[in-house]
Design a protein around this motif. Structure first.
Motif, PDB file in Angstrom:
ATOM      1  N   LYS A  81       0.987  -1.231  -0.070  1.00  0.00           N
ATOM      2  CA  LYS A  81      -0.062  -0.244   0.008  1.00  0.00           C
ATOM      3  C   LYS A  81       0.921   1.241  -0.030  1.00  0.00           C
ATOM      4  CE  LYS A  81      -3.088  -1.077   3.346  1.00  0.00           C
ATOM      5  NZ  LYS A  81      -3.874  -1.207   4.532  1.00  0.00           N
ATOM      6  N   TYR A 131      -3.922   5.725   2.944  1.00  0.00           N
ATOM      7  CA  TYR A 131      -3.792   4.833   1.836  1.00  0.00           C
ATOM      8  C   TYR A 131      -2.884   3.654   2.526  1.00  0.00           C
ATOM      9  CZ  TYR A 131      -3.142   3.255  -2.838  1.00  0.00           C
ATOM     10  OH  TYR A 131      -2.626   2.215  -4.159  1.00  0.00           O
ATOM     11  N   GLU A 137     -12.852  -1.247   3.908  1.00  0.00           N
ATOM     12  CA  GLU A 137     -13.270  -0.795   2.850  1.00  0.00           C
ATOM     13  C   GLU A 137     -14.086   0.515   2.888  1.00  0.00           C
ATOM     14  OE1 GLU A 137     -13.651  -1.189  -0.689  1.00  0.00           O
ATOM     15  OE2 GLU A 137     -12.449  -2.894  -0.091  1.00  0.00           O
ATOM     16  N   SER A 140     -11.773   3.608   3.440  1.00  0.00           N
ATOM     17  CA  SER A 140     -10.953   3.787   2.156  1.00  0.00           C
ATOM     18  C   SER A 140     -11.629   4.771   1.250  1.00  0.00           C
ATOM     19  CB  SER A 140     -10.675   2.213   1.534  1.00  0.00           C
ATOM     20  OG  SER A 140     -11.923   1.914   0.732  1.00  0.00           O
ATOM     21  N   ARG A 143     -10.326   8.192   1.831  1.00  0.00           N
ATOM     22  CA  ARG A 143      -9.026   8.209   1.206  1.00  0.00           C
ATOM     23  C   ARG A 143      -9.516   8.611  -0.436  1.00  0.00           C
ATOM     24  NH1 ARG A 143      -6.839   2.980  -0.301  1.00  0.00           N
ATOM     25  NH2 ARG A 143      -7.883   3.453  -2.343  1.00  0.00           N
TER      26      ARG A 143
END
Length: 168
Positions: A81, A131, A137, A140, A143
């Motif tokens: 990542k 990140y 999920e 994210s 992000r």
């Protein structure tokens, strides 16, 4: 204590004065480049800490086959990542440079250019952090929102810089 407070107050005044009176946005070009490089450095140090060998001869292959190098899976994922954050930072970098240069060639006030550049740098730091360390999920999506905010900011810089140069 009074001296420390006085020095701190003087520093803050000088910083505020610099942001308002001087165009520092160009300084953020190397700063943003380093922000994009930091995740790579973090990932290399991370896998090296866990005993994975590092080769400078073929550096892009260092992250291939980490499972055979006995690096824990969560560390492998974090390193991968971080590599993604690094690549993303350098993919977005040319647009930021273009935006800064366009604004520097325009009559947009210095303080506005500085706020744009500082905001972009802060958002990139936030993006890198999200990140690398987010593993759900739902979070994210934050992000992705930060990434979109970075792009909107750079497009705003370009549009404002170009429009400021137009004579109606």
């Amino acid at each position: 204590m009074s001296t420390v407070c006085s020095v701190y107050t003087h520093f803050l005044w000088k910083l505020e004065h610099s942001v308002v009176c001087y165009n520092m946005s160009g300084l953020f070009i190397p700063i943003v480049w380093v922000i994009g490089l930091l995740p790579h450095t973090f990932s290399v140090l991370l896998i090296a800490f866990y005993g994975a060998p590092f080769s400078n001869v073929i550096p892009r292959s260092n992250f291939n086959g980490l499972t055979t190098k006995k690096v824990p899976i969560h560390i492998q994922q974090m390193a991968m990542k971080a590599q993604g954050a690094h690549r993303n930072g350098h993919e977005c970098f040319p647009l930021f440079v273009a935006a800064v240069l366009i604004m520097n060639g325009s009559p947009v006030p210095f303080h506005k250019q500085n706020v744009y550049a500082i905001s972009y740098a802060v958002l990139r730091i936030l993006f890198n952090t999200l990140y690398i360390f987010v593993s759900s999920e739902g979070v994210s999506l934050v992000r992705s929102l930060v990434w979109n905010m970075c792009n909107i900011l750079t497009f705003s810089m370009i549009i404002e810089g170009v429009v400021a140069q137009m004579r109606f």
